[in-house]
Design a protein around this motif. Structure first.
Motif, PDB file in Angstrom:
ATOM      1  N   THR A   1      40.839  44.547  42.619  1.00 57.14           N
ATOM      2  CA  THR A   1      41.077  43.190  43.071  1.00 57.14           C
ATOM      3  C   THR A   1      39.860  42.469  43.173  1.00 57.14           C
TER       4      THR A   1
ATOM      5  N   LYS B   1      39.401  39.429  44.454  1.00 62.41           N
ATOM      6  CA  LYS B   1      40.084  38.466  45.604  1.00 62.41           C
ATOM      7  C   LYS B   1      38.771  38.894  46.624  1.00 62.41           C
ATOM      8  N   CYS B   2      39.199  38.428  47.790  1.00 63.03           N
ATOM      9  CA  CYS B   2      38.424  38.463  48.422  1.00 63.03           C
ATOM     10  C   CYS B   2      38.536  37.232  50.220  1.00 63.03           C
TER      11      CYS B   2
ATOM     12  N   PRO C   1      40.979  34.141  40.645  1.00 56.22           N
ATOM     13  CA  PRO C   1      40.484  35.662  40.846  1.00 56.22           C
ATOM     14  C   PRO C   1      41.745  36.436  40.812  1.00 56.22           C
TER      15      PRO C   1
ATOM     16  N   SER D   1      44.226  40.864  40.399  1.00 52.67           N
ATOM     17  CA  SER D   1      43.873  42.108  41.220  1.00 52.67           C
ATOM     18  C   SER D   1      45.087  42.913  40.212  1.00 52.67           C
TER      19      SER D   1
ATOM     20  N   GLY E   1      35.864  42.558  45.287  1.00 53.06           N
ATOM     21  CA  GLY E   1      36.532  41.916  46.203  1.00 53.06           C
ATOM     22  C   GLY E   1      36.751  42.457  47.499  1.00 53.06           C
TER      23      GLY E   1
END
Length: 262
Positions: free
Chosen positions: A9, A11-12, A29, A31, A59
């Motif tokens: 991913t 995303k974070c 972002p 995944s 991420g």
């Protein structure tokens, strides 16, 4: 192949300025689905047969809704020797993920960013209680991420730079396999900014099985021969060797960073 890294991913839970995945620069972002991750893995294993170690990262991998399912898929595969989940110490794993991590093949690695890793102590206590193997990477400083710049280096210089950077590690992200974090990190951001960027990765999903197998063999052989990729022409080299560029650990950005900064 010794080690395979799945970047599951973009995303974070953090927005680190010098993240080598360039997370702070993502407006949208993404995944990868558990199915695409498994499919990519099977395509690679058709050639490699066995992987000593699989790392799962982002991420932040724990923000992925199917993280337990993804980890379980690797753990239950006899062709995979060790599975490491790399987290930033800000999220407590779900009960389902904890049960998977109890497998002796698993290691939970905490990237210790000091006060920013707010759940680190709670995590360590929980992992000890569950007898889950864990590691803590205690960062004292970070390195500035590589910026895009045409280096005008010779073929010999590029090969030498590539040989210094690579350690027989491949990165899988969005159905593509890369052999460097620079190319992987920028792949969903600035793919048109680097000429022939598509030569720096292998399509694992959107290609025929025969082509994937042939290209994977060539890709791995290129790594072993230490022959540079096109991205090397636009990268200053391994940021882990640029000791004069020390930066604060996990310094946080305010909002999405502008691509012009790269």
């Amino acid at each position: 192949m010794e080690r395979l890294v799945f970047i599951i991913t973009d995303k974070c839970s953090l927005k680190c300025i010098n993240c080598d995945g360039y997370v702070a620069y993502h407006n949208d972002p993404r995944s990868d689905s558990a199915e695409d991750i498994q499919y990519s893995y099977e395509r690679i294993m058709a050639v490699c047969k066995r992987i000593n170690a699989v790392d799962i990262m982002g991420g932040e991998p724990l923000v992925h809704p199917d993280i337990a399912k993804i980890v379980r898929g690797f753990v239950e595969d006899e062709r995979c020797g060790k599975v490491t989940v790399i987290s930033n110490g800000t999220i407590i794993p779900s009960r389902e993920l904890l049960e998977v991590l109890m497998n002796p093949k698993c290691v939970f690695r905490i990237s210790d960013y000091g006060k920013i890793s707010t759940k680190k102590d709670e995590l360590i206590k929980l992992l000890k209680t569950r007898n889950i193997r864990y590691e803590v990477t205690n960062y004292q400083y970070w390195d500035r991420i590589p910026l895009i710049q045409l280096t005008n280096e010779s073929e010999e210089e590029l090969d030498k730079k590539f040989a210094t950077c690579t350690t027989n590690v491949c990165y899988v992200k969005h159905g593509q396999m890369f052999c460097c974090t620079f190319a992987a990190g920028l792949s969903s951001l600035l793919s048109e900014e680097i000429p022939n960027f598509n030569q720096n990765y292998i399509e694992l999903i959107n290609d025929t099985k025969k082509n994937v197998e042939e290209n994977t063999k060539k890709f791995i052989q290129r790594i072993r021969n230490r022959k540079h990729i096109d991205a090397c022409k636009y990268c200053p080299g391994s940021h882990c060797l640029q000791f004069e560029s020390k930066q604060p650990v996990a310094e946080q950005a305010h909002g999405v960073l502008p691509l012009d900064g790269l």
